[in-house]
Design a protein around this motif. Sequence first.
Motif, PDB file in Angstrom:
ATOM      1  N   GLU A  84      24.108  14.705 -51.459  1.00 19.02           N
ATOM      2  CA  GLU A  84      23.283  14.592 -52.678  1.00 19.02           C
ATOM      3  C   GLU A  84      23.025  15.966 -53.292  1.00 19.02           C
ATOM      4  N   LYS A  94      19.312   9.767 -42.981  1.00 17.19           N
ATOM      5  CA  LYS A  94      18.813  10.198 -44.287  1.00 17.19           C
ATOM      6  C   LYS A  94      17.331  10.545 -44.182  1.00 17.19           C
ATOM      7  N   GLU A 151      16.533  12.080 -51.746  1.00 19.36           N
ATOM      8  CA  GLU A 151      16.952  11.523 -50.468  1.00 19.36           C
ATOM      9  C   GLU A 151      18.227  12.243 -50.049  1.00 19.36           C
ATOM     10  N   THR A 172      21.289  13.238 -47.186  1.00 21.55           N
ATOM     11  CA  THR A 172      22.062  12.769 -46.041  1.00 21.55           C
ATOM     12  C   THR A 172      22.329  13.929 -45.092  1.00 21.55           C
TER      13      THR A 172
END
Length: 297
Positions: free
Chosen positions: A209, A247, A283, A285
Amino acid sequence: MSHIHRRTTAANLLTACADLLRCPVCTRPMSVVNNTNLTCANKHSYDISKYGYVNLLSRPASTKYGKPLFESRHIISEHGLFEPMDHWISQYIQRSSQSCCRPVALLDAGCGEGSHLSYIHERLTSIYGHTGIVGVGLDIAKEGVAMASKRDSSLVWLVADLARSPLSDDRFDYILNFLSPSNYAEFGRLLKEDGRIIKVVPGPDYLRELRTLLYGEPNKSPHSSQGIQDRFLEHFQLVDSQRLYYKRRLDRELTRHLVHMTPLSWGADAERLHDALQVDSLEITVDLAVLIGKEKE
Protein backbone atom coordinates in the motif's frame (compact mmCIF):
# COMPACT_ATOMS: atom_id res chain seq x y z
CA MET A 1 21.16 5.89 34.47
CA SER A 2 24.14 8.27 34.69
CA HIS A 3 26.82 8.30 31.99
CA ILE A 4 29.38 6.90 34.44
CA HIS A 5 27.06 4.07 35.44
CA ARG A 6 26.16 3.37 31.83
CA ARG A 7 29.83 3.21 30.79
CA THR A 8 30.69 0.96 33.74
CA THR A 9 27.80 -1.36 32.91
CA ALA A 10 29.00 -1.58 29.31
CA ALA A 11 32.59 -2.22 30.43
CA ASN A 12 31.48 -5.09 32.67
CA LEU A 13 29.41 -6.59 29.86
CA LEU A 14 32.29 -6.28 27.38
CA THR A 15 34.66 -7.91 29.88
CA ALA A 16 32.26 -10.82 30.39
CA CYS A 17 32.07 -11.56 26.67
CA ALA A 18 35.57 -10.53 25.61
CA ASP A 19 36.03 -13.89 23.87
CA LEU A 20 33.53 -12.71 21.25
CA LEU A 21 35.70 -9.75 20.27
CA ARG A 22 38.80 -9.22 18.19
CA CYS A 23 40.58 -6.11 16.92
CA PRO A 24 39.23 -5.00 13.51
CA VAL A 25 42.74 -3.82 12.54
CA CYS A 26 45.03 -6.70 13.54
CA THR A 27 42.52 -9.39 14.69
CA ARG A 28 44.23 -9.73 18.09
CA PRO A 29 42.07 -10.37 21.17
CA MET A 30 40.68 -7.33 22.94
CA SER A 31 40.10 -6.46 26.58
CA VAL A 32 38.64 -3.61 28.61
CA VAL A 33 41.16 -1.19 30.16
CA ASN A 34 40.23 1.12 33.04
CA ASN A 35 36.53 0.68 32.28
CA THR A 36 36.95 3.28 29.52
CA ASN A 37 38.60 1.60 26.53
CA LEU A 38 38.52 -1.58 24.49
CA THR A 39 42.16 -2.30 23.60
CA CYS A 40 44.11 -5.05 21.85
CA ALA A 41 47.66 -6.28 22.51
CA ASN A 42 48.93 -4.07 19.68
CA LYS A 43 47.49 -1.01 21.44
CA HIS A 44 44.69 -0.35 18.99
CA SER A 45 42.22 1.31 21.34
CA TYR A 46 38.56 2.31 21.14
CA ASP A 47 36.61 4.40 23.63
CA ILE A 48 33.57 3.06 25.42
CA SER A 49 31.18 5.96 24.87
CA LYS A 50 29.26 7.61 27.68
CA TYR A 51 26.15 5.89 26.31
CA GLY A 52 27.79 2.46 26.47
CA TYR A 53 28.50 1.59 22.83
CA VAL A 54 31.92 1.23 21.18
CA ASN A 55 32.76 2.80 17.82
CA LEU A 56 35.30 0.58 16.05
CA LEU A 57 35.29 2.32 12.67
CA SER A 58 38.58 3.80 11.49
CA ARG A 59 36.70 6.70 9.88
CA PRO A 60 33.09 7.93 9.92
CA ALA A 61 30.81 5.96 7.63
CA SER A 62 28.80 7.62 4.90
CA THR A 63 25.20 6.45 5.22
CA LYS A 64 21.71 7.76 4.47
CA TYR A 65 20.41 6.13 7.63
CA GLY A 66 20.15 9.05 10.04
CA LYS A 67 18.60 9.81 13.40
CA PRO A 68 15.08 10.71 12.10
CA LEU A 69 14.84 7.39 10.26
CA PHE A 70 15.88 5.41 13.34
CA GLU A 71 13.53 7.36 15.60
CA SER A 72 10.62 6.58 13.28
CA ARG A 73 11.67 2.94 13.03
CA HIS A 74 11.72 2.65 16.82
CA ILE A 75 8.25 4.18 17.14
CA ILE A 76 6.88 1.81 14.49
CA SER A 77 8.44 -1.15 16.31
CA GLU A 78 7.14 0.04 19.68
CA HIS A 79 3.62 0.03 18.22
CA GLY A 80 4.01 -3.62 17.28
CA LEU A 81 4.22 -3.62 13.48
CA PHE A 82 6.98 -6.26 13.56
CA GLU A 83 6.03 -8.00 16.78
CA PRO A 84 4.79 -11.20 15.04
CA MET A 85 8.20 -11.55 13.40
CA ASP A 86 10.14 -10.90 16.61
CA HIS A 87 7.86 -13.28 18.52
CA TRP A 88 8.22 -16.10 15.96
CA ILE A 89 12.02 -15.79 15.94
CA SER A 90 12.14 -15.76 19.75
CA GLN A 91 10.12 -18.96 19.83
CA TYR A 92 12.29 -20.57 17.15
CA ILE A 93 15.47 -19.84 19.09
CA GLN A 94 13.88 -21.14 22.28
CA ARG A 95 12.88 -24.40 20.56
CA SER A 96 16.14 -24.97 18.73
CA SER A 97 18.63 -23.91 21.41
CA GLN A 98 17.72 -26.60 23.94
CA SER A 99 20.82 -28.57 22.96
CA CYS A 100 23.14 -25.53 22.72
CA CYS A 101 25.78 -24.94 25.34
CA ARG A 102 24.97 -21.86 27.36
CA PRO A 103 25.24 -18.98 27.16
CA VAL A 104 23.56 -18.72 23.78
CA ALA A 105 25.28 -16.00 21.73
CA LEU A 106 23.19 -13.85 19.38
CA LEU A 107 24.47 -11.36 16.82
CA ASP A 108 22.16 -8.86 15.13
CA ALA A 109 24.11 -7.91 11.99
CA GLY A 110 22.67 -4.58 10.87
CA CYS A 111 20.88 -3.90 14.15
CA GLY A 112 19.85 -0.32 13.41
CA GLU A 113 18.29 1.18 16.53
CA GLY A 114 18.14 -2.23 18.17
CA SER A 115 14.40 -2.85 18.57
CA HIS A 116 14.40 -6.40 17.21
CA LEU A 117 17.40 -7.61 19.19
CA SER A 118 16.12 -5.99 22.39
CA TYR A 119 12.73 -7.69 22.02
CA ILE A 120 14.23 -11.11 21.31
CA HIS A 121 16.85 -10.80 24.05
CA GLU A 122 14.22 -9.77 26.61
CA ARG A 123 11.99 -12.74 25.75
CA LEU A 124 14.85 -15.24 25.92
CA THR A 125 16.25 -13.73 29.12
CA SER A 126 12.91 -14.32 30.78
CA ILE A 127 13.42 -18.03 30.03
CA TYR A 128 17.18 -18.56 30.39
CA GLY A 129 18.09 -15.79 32.82
CA HIS A 130 20.60 -12.99 32.37
CA THR A 131 23.57 -15.36 32.20
CA GLY A 132 21.98 -17.64 29.61
CA ILE A 133 21.88 -15.20 26.67
CA VAL A 134 24.55 -12.90 25.26
CA GLY A 135 23.46 -10.39 22.64
CA VAL A 136 25.57 -8.23 20.32
CA GLY A 137 24.16 -5.56 18.02
CA LEU A 138 26.37 -4.31 15.19
CA ASP A 139 25.71 -1.61 12.62
CA ILE A 140 27.72 0.83 10.55
CA ALA A 141 25.29 3.65 11.36
CA LYS A 142 26.44 5.36 14.54
CA GLU A 143 23.10 7.14 15.07
CA GLY A 144 21.24 3.86 15.25
CA VAL A 145 23.69 2.16 17.61
CA ALA A 146 23.81 5.21 19.90
CA MET A 147 20.02 5.14 20.13
CA ALA A 148 20.03 1.39 20.87
CA SER A 149 22.61 1.72 23.66
CA LYS A 150 20.70 4.55 25.33
CA ARG A 151 17.57 2.40 25.48
CA ASP A 152 19.02 -1.00 26.40
CA SER A 153 22.16 -1.41 28.49
CA SER A 154 21.83 -5.21 28.72
CA LEU A 155 23.40 -5.78 25.29
CA VAL A 156 26.74 -5.14 23.61
CA TRP A 157 26.38 -2.41 20.98
CA LEU A 158 29.08 -1.88 18.35
CA VAL A 159 29.51 0.63 15.54
CA ALA A 160 31.47 -1.39 13.00
CA ASP A 161 31.73 -2.46 9.39
CA LEU A 162 30.45 -5.99 8.86
CA ALA A 163 33.16 -6.52 6.25
CA ARG A 164 35.80 -5.84 8.95
CA SER A 165 33.83 -6.90 11.97
CA PRO A 166 35.47 -6.85 15.43
CA LEU A 167 34.16 -10.32 16.22
CA SER A 168 35.94 -13.63 16.73
CA ASP A 169 35.66 -16.80 14.66
CA ASP A 170 33.07 -19.48 15.43
CA ARG A 171 31.45 -17.70 18.38
CA PHE A 172 27.76 -17.19 17.58
CA ASP A 173 24.87 -19.61 17.85
CA TYR A 174 22.55 -17.35 15.87
CA ILE A 175 23.13 -14.47 13.49
CA LEU A 176 20.06 -12.32 12.92
CA ASN A 177 19.77 -10.26 9.74
CA PHE A 178 16.57 -8.24 9.41
CA LEU A 179 15.78 -6.63 6.06
CA SER A 180 19.38 -5.50 5.66
CA PRO A 181 22.42 -6.35 3.51
CA SER A 182 24.35 -9.55 4.21
CA ASN A 183 27.98 -10.56 4.17
CA TYR A 184 27.70 -14.32 3.87
CA ALA A 185 31.45 -15.00 4.02
CA GLU A 186 31.59 -13.14 7.32
CA PHE A 187 28.49 -14.90 8.63
CA GLY A 188 30.16 -18.23 7.88
CA ARG A 189 33.27 -17.16 9.80
CA LEU A 190 31.33 -16.02 12.85
CA LEU A 191 28.87 -18.89 13.21
CA LYS A 192 29.59 -21.87 15.41
CA GLU A 193 29.72 -25.22 13.63
CA ASP A 194 26.08 -25.90 14.49
CA GLY A 195 25.03 -22.23 14.35
CA ARG A 196 22.12 -20.79 12.41
CA ILE A 197 21.64 -17.70 10.28
CA ILE A 198 18.15 -16.18 10.58
CA LYS A 199 17.53 -13.83 7.70
CA VAL A 200 14.33 -11.88 7.13
CA VAL A 201 13.57 -10.74 3.59
CA PRO A 202 10.58 -8.83 2.22
CA GLY A 203 7.87 -10.80 0.47
CA PRO A 204 6.22 -9.61 -2.74
CA ASP A 205 3.42 -7.79 -0.89
CA TYR A 206 5.61 -6.10 1.73
CA LEU A 207 4.28 -2.56 2.31
CA ARG A 208 2.42 -2.77 -0.99
CA GLU A 209 0.00 0.00 0.00
CA LEU A 210 2.87 2.37 0.74
CA ARG A 211 4.57 1.46 -2.53
CA THR A 212 1.32 2.26 -4.35
CA LEU A 213 1.10 5.66 -2.63
CA LEU A 214 4.70 6.54 -3.43
CA TYR A 215 5.00 5.16 -6.95
CA GLY A 216 1.47 4.57 -8.26
CA GLU A 217 1.92 0.79 -8.39
CA PRO A 218 2.70 -1.86 -5.76
CA ASN A 219 5.69 -3.51 -7.41
CA LYS A 220 8.22 -0.74 -6.89
CA SER A 221 10.89 -2.26 -4.70
CA PRO A 222 14.61 -1.52 -4.38
CA HIS A 223 15.57 -5.19 -4.35
CA SER A 224 14.30 -8.43 -5.83
CA SER A 225 12.96 -10.57 -3.01
CA GLN A 226 13.55 -13.73 -5.03
CA GLY A 227 17.08 -12.61 -5.83
CA ILE A 228 17.84 -12.12 -2.14
CA GLN A 229 16.56 -15.59 -1.32
CA ASP A 230 18.55 -17.13 -4.19
CA ARG A 231 21.78 -15.57 -2.88
CA PHE A 232 21.00 -16.89 0.60
CA LEU A 233 20.61 -20.41 -0.76
CA GLU A 234 23.91 -20.15 -2.63
CA HIS A 235 25.73 -19.82 0.69
CA PHE A 236 23.61 -21.65 3.27
CA GLN A 237 21.54 -24.79 3.45
CA LEU A 238 17.91 -24.00 4.25
CA VAL A 239 16.78 -25.86 7.36
CA ASP A 240 13.53 -24.02 8.10
CA SER A 241 11.45 -21.11 6.84
CA GLN A 242 8.30 -19.25 7.69
CA ARG A 243 6.18 -16.76 5.80
CA LEU A 244 4.56 -14.09 7.96
CA TYR A 245 1.67 -12.31 6.29
CA TYR A 246 -0.67 -9.94 8.09
CA LYS A 247 -2.19 -6.48 7.93
CA ARG A 248 -2.17 -3.57 10.37
CA ARG A 249 -4.00 -0.26 10.25
CA LEU A 250 -1.87 2.77 11.00
CA ASP A 251 -3.22 6.17 11.97
CA ARG A 252 -1.87 9.37 10.40
CA GLU A 253 1.03 9.77 12.82
CA LEU A 254 2.20 6.17 12.45
CA THR A 255 1.82 6.35 8.66
CA ARG A 256 4.16 9.36 8.66
CA HIS A 257 6.67 7.40 10.70
CA LEU A 258 6.35 4.46 8.31
CA VAL A 259 7.18 6.76 5.39
CA HIS A 260 10.18 8.18 7.23
CA MET A 261 11.57 4.80 8.38
CA THR A 262 11.84 3.06 5.02
CA PRO A 263 14.26 3.60 2.11
CA LEU A 264 11.24 3.08 -0.14
CA SER A 265 10.56 6.79 0.26
CA TRP A 266 13.97 7.88 -1.01
CA GLY A 267 13.12 7.49 -4.69
CA ALA A 268 9.60 8.97 -4.60
CA ASP A 269 8.89 12.33 -6.21
CA ALA A 270 8.08 15.26 -3.94
CA GLU A 271 4.37 15.42 -4.73
CA ARG A 272 3.69 11.75 -4.06
CA LEU A 273 5.79 11.88 -0.90
CA HIS A 274 3.80 14.88 0.34
CA ASP A 275 0.50 13.13 -0.40
CA ALA A 276 1.61 9.98 1.41
CA LEU A 277 2.38 12.03 4.52
CA GLN A 278 -1.13 13.49 4.54
CA VAL A 279 -3.26 10.32 4.55
CA ASP A 280 -5.48 9.98 7.63
CA SER A 281 -4.88 6.24 8.01
CA LEU A 282 -3.48 3.36 6.05
CA GLU A 283 -4.00 -0.39 6.19
CA ILE A 284 -0.56 -1.82 5.55
CA THR A 285 0.49 -5.32 4.51
CA VAL A 286 3.46 -6.94 6.20
CA ASP A 287 4.77 -9.80 4.08
CA LEU A 288 8.03 -11.33 5.32
CA ALA A 289 9.97 -14.51 4.68
CA VAL A 290 12.08 -15.82 7.57
CA LEU A 291 14.88 -18.03 6.25
CA ILE A 292 16.83 -20.28 8.63
CA GLY A 293 20.12 -21.59 7.29
CA LYS A 294 23.21 -23.50 8.34
CA GLU A 295 26.56 -23.87 6.68
CA LYS A 296 26.55 -26.28 3.76
CA GLU A 297 28.20 -29.61 4.39
